[in-house]
Design an enzyme around this catalytic site. Structure first.
Site, PDB file in Angstrom:
ATOM      1  N   GLU A  64      47.905  -2.406  -5.020  1.00  0.00           N
ATOM      2  CA  GLU A  64      47.091  -3.502  -5.553  1.00  0.00           C
ATOM      3  C   GLU A  64      45.848  -3.734  -4.704  1.00  0.00           C
ATOM      4  OE1 GLU A  64      47.201  -4.822  -8.342  1.00  0.00           O
ATOM      5  OE2 GLU A  64      49.148  -4.176  -9.052  1.00  0.00           O
ATOM      6  N   TYR A  78      46.550 -13.236  -7.855  1.00  0.00           N
ATOM      7  CA  TYR A  78      46.852 -12.082  -8.704  1.00  0.00           C
ATOM      8  C   TYR A  78      47.812 -11.115  -8.016  1.00  0.00           C
ATOM      9  CZ  TYR A  78      46.624  -7.381 -10.366  1.00  0.00           C
ATOM     10  OH  TYR A  78      47.001  -6.113 -10.767  1.00  0.00           O
ATOM     11  N   ASP A 105      44.349 -11.032 -13.791  1.00  0.00           N
ATOM     12  CA  ASP A 105      43.180 -10.344 -13.244  1.00  0.00           C
ATOM     13  C   ASP A 105      42.163 -10.184 -14.361  1.00  0.00           C
ATOM     14  OD1 ASP A 105      44.322  -8.426 -14.867  1.00  0.00           O
ATOM     15  OD2 ASP A 105      44.113  -6.788 -13.427  1.00  0.00           O
TER      16      ASP A 105
END
Length: 349
Positions: free
Chosen positions: A43, A126, A144
């Site tokens: 991520e 997020y 997101d």
């Protein structure tokens, strides 16, 4: 804004996940298991970076540092070298800090809730939601850009996504829709949907697996969503980059401060100037190296400023050989400067 009843929500979940099971990007290396460490690494890498670019970096990173304990014990220089080329190096430093926090402060026990995960350095709402839902089955939307785009069109949400307060509007609208049995897969399905049928430019909504739920498409206004005000142009700043060699042909570098842009990196000595006129007669080329940060646009001119007293260099400067330069993790802007310097050398030969 559209309000779905429970029947519509159930049908949407079923159609979305059926498509995801058949066409989702399960082959992505960070989706091979639900290890929170792998999810965190992926991520942070995926922020500001395309998926196809991240795959190579992710595999290399995991080969070198396969566990959160390995990352916590690693030197920062190694972490930055593995990250080299991805840019936005604060992500790498925060990843390193997060690993140390999990290993040293939490004795290797990962937080499981989205709120607690946000205590990790560099982990925002997020990323926390992505880890919580995928690794720990927490029912929370990982909002997101894909979520903004997909659900603004599905539900015709008119709130400006450039405004921080809008995240709450989307959260409240999406949370009841997240599949409680498969929250991680639901979030990843929305991510995949947002990069395929419902992408920013030229969406293929006609063939989308959730076309019948798309209110903006139904009303012929899909191109108006999401609603977003334009960003301000980055602030233009002019810099000179000093080019100087010692008798052995080594190039002069400076170690930048611990804070600010390009913190802790080695670059050519950089100095901000007020205007290009200050560099008259000094610049080595007719064009600058341009490097854009999120809020600043640097125009860097290579200048010939020989060092008069090489034995009295400031403590943060050093002449480095090509081998020594190769061993360092250099920021992308430095590689741009080196490329232009090579062009100058080729022309002068």
């Amino acid at each position: 804004m559209e309000n779905w009843n429970q029947t519509t929500i159930n049908a949407f979940r079923k159609d979305l996940l059926a498509w995801y099971d058949q066409e989702g990007r399960a082959a992505l290396p960070w989706r091979q298991n639900t290890d929170p460490y792998r999810i965190l690494v992926s991520e942070l890498m995926l922020q500001q970076t395309r998926v196809d670019t991240v795959i190579t970096y992710f595999n290399r990173f995991m080969e070198a540092l396969p566990t959160v304990a390995d990352l916590a014990a690693a030197d920062e220089d190694l972490v930055l070298k593995l990250w080299e080329g991805l840019g936005y190096y604060s992500r790498a430093r925060n990843l390193h800090k997060a690993a140390k926090y999990v290993v040293n402060d939490l004795q290797g026990q990962w937080p499981e809730s989205s709120d607690d995960l946000q205590n990790l350095p560099g982990v925002g709402p997020y990323t926390a939601a992505a880890i919580a839902s995928i690794a720990f089955d927490q029912v929370v939307p990982a909002i997101d850009g894909n979520f903004f785009r997909v659900f603004s069109r599905l539900l015709k949400i008119d709130d400006d996504i450039a405004q921080p307060k809008t995240r709450k509007v989307f959260y409240q609208a999406i949370e009841p829709i997240v599949d409680p049995e498969r929250p991680g897969d639901f979030n990843q399905a929305i991510m995949d949907l947002g990069t395929t049928y419902m992408k920013t430019d030229n969406p293929d909504t006609l063939h989308s697996p959730v076309k019948k739920y798309n209110a903006a498409f139904r009303d012929g206004v899909e191109d108006q969503y999401p609603v977003k005000t334009k960003k301000k142009k980055p602030l233009r700043q002019i810099y000179q980059a000093q080019v100087a060699y010692d008798a052995q042909g080594r190039l002069l570098y400076e170690h930048r401060p611990k804070t600010g842009l390009l913190a802790n990196f080695w670059t050519l000595p950089l100095k901000q100037v007020e205007s290009i006129e200050e560099l008259a007669g000094k610049q080595l080329t007719l064009k600058p190296v341009v490097h854009v940060f999120s809020h600043r646009r640097w125009e860097i001119w290579l200048v010939d400023l020989p060092v008069k007293k090489q034995q009295n260099l400031p403590i943060n400067m050093a002449f480095l050989s090509p081998v020594e330069q190769e061993a360092l993790a250099l920021p992308k802007v430095q590689y741009k400067l080196l490329d232009q310097l090579r062009e100058i050398d080729d022309v002068s030969k």
